[in-house]
Design an enzyme around this catalytic site. Structure first.
Site: not given
Length: 416
Positions: A156, A206
């Site tokens: 992303h 993450h």
């Protein structure tokens, strides 16, 4: 660089360049297999990244103490806005609005950045933050699939840098912008990158290391693309042997993709985007002068008013969904027959139940019993090939081709 100059640059001496490029990728496939480069690289990188992810877990837990339903929804929506499905839906609308060059470049950049990002993910094969104790929020099916991938780098963050950066570059290059507008554009792009980085950590997807790695890799990819984008576009619209070269490159990139420590959806995402890129390139080659040239009508212009554009969207989305379904059905029948005829050993992990391997040795074949083409394929690392890869490639290539070729033809007949 104007279009004529770029076309000349893209079309001169490409035969030698194509041969060198394809030979280089094929050589890399052989070298990576012969020297076991994936395993060696993973042995160096994976322990360090894993330690960093584990060390950052307490920081992630402290950050997640501020959890709130509003933040869950906000960051989930932000992640969707820069996700693969969003851009897959957004890019056709960009093509049909008359901004052909921007749509072409963003499609190819998305495929390129997705490939490199997933290659790094599967080479390193580093884990995401452990859940539990980290709270992982997966509000959509797309997020659940992303959670099955490895962590570093954050896709992303990488895609946000590349695509927001390229959109900003395009607007500043081709639009009339003063210093104030440039400052606003830079601020919005930077804000988007920061918010996405925060969102990925907050959602438990993450670590900070993953996000920083995604941003850094995104900056490198964007900088490279800004150097080559005019040459790539000139090659796509007016180069020599474009379809053959792109098909060959797509095939080689499948072989060049590293084998992860454990299976993940990353290779499937790469195959889909590689198919999209090929479909766009093939379609543009056929219809550039007719539908996608500099004279294509722009949205909100006299030639393409808002109502006509809405009609384009309704007709176009319906058509590409039908083409995607038909491409999948046709390839599920045709590809196994072709592989059987040519003597290429195949299995199927999902799409063709009759080809599912009953055990790990089912994909092996006796070279003495193999056809000529099978013996050629045995030069590559794998001896049996998942036909689902080809089916997925054809499915998305058909969808992308219809966006730039079939759908504009329908628009012409409907006067849209």
């Amino acid at each position: 660089m104007d279009m004529e100059t770029a076309a000349a640059a893209g079309g001169a001496g490409l035969t030698a360049w194509q041969a060198a490029a394809l030979s280089g990728v094929a050589g890399w496939v052989w070298a990576a297999s012969y020297f076991d480069l994936t395993r060696r690289t993973r042995a160096l990188a994976q322990p360090w990244v894993t330690r960093r992810v584990h060390a950052e877990t307490p920081s992630i837990l402290r950050f997640q103490r501020m959890q709130h339903k509003l933040l869950d929804n906000l960051f989930s929506v932000l992640s969707c806005v820069v996700s693969v499905p969003f851009y897959t839906g957004f890019l056709p609308l960009l093509f049909w609005s008359g901004h052909g060059k921007l749509a072409r470049q963003m499609t190819l950049l998305m495929a390129f950045s997705d490939y490199l990002g997933n290659v790094v993910k599967d080479v390193v094969s580093a884990p995401r933050p452990c859940s539990p104790p980290v709270r992982r929020v997966t509000a959509t099916q797309d997020e659940k699939e992303h959670a099955m991938e490895y962590g570093l780098p954050s896709s992303h963050a990488l895609m946000t840098v590349c695509l927001m950066g390229y959109m900003l570059h395009y607007v500043l290059t081709y639009g009339a912008c003063d210093g104030f507008m440039i400052a606003i554009g830079l601020s919005l792009a930077l804000l988007q990158v920061i918010l996405i980085g925060i969102a990925r950590v907050y959602l438990g997807m993450h670590s900070l290391t993953d996000v920083i790695a995604g941003i850094c890799l995104g900056v490198v990819i964007l900088a490279f693309w800004l150097v080559v984008d005019d040459h790539v576009d000139a090659f796509v619209v007016s180069g020599q042997n474009v379809t053959f070269f792109w098909a060959s490159l797509s095939l080689l990139l499948c072989f060049a993709y590293p084998v992860p420590e454990f299976p993940t959806p990353s290779f499937e995402f790469h195959t889909a985007f590689t198919g999209v890129a090929f479909g766009i390139v093939y379609g543009i080659q056929q219809t550039y002068l007719r539908f996608h040239g500099p004279d294509a009508p722009l949205i909100l212009s006299q030639q393409l008013p808002l109502l006509a554009y809405v009609g384009r969207v309704l007709v176009g989305i319906t058509t590409i969904l039908i083409v995607k379904s038909c491409s999948k059905a046709l390839s599920k029948w045709l590809l196994p027959v072709m592989c059987s005829t040519l003597g290429i050993p195949i299995v199927s992990s999902c799409y063709v139940p009759t080809l599912k391997a009953p055990n790990s040795s089912s994909g092996k074949s006796d070279p003495k019993q193999a056809g000529y083409l099978q013996n050629v394929f045995l030069l590559f690392p794998r001896k049996a090939y998942d036909v689902d890869t080809g089916i997925r490639f054809v499915q998305y290539a058909g969808l992308a081709w219809s966006v730039v070729d079939l759908v504009p033809v329908i628009f012409t007949y409907l006067n849209l």
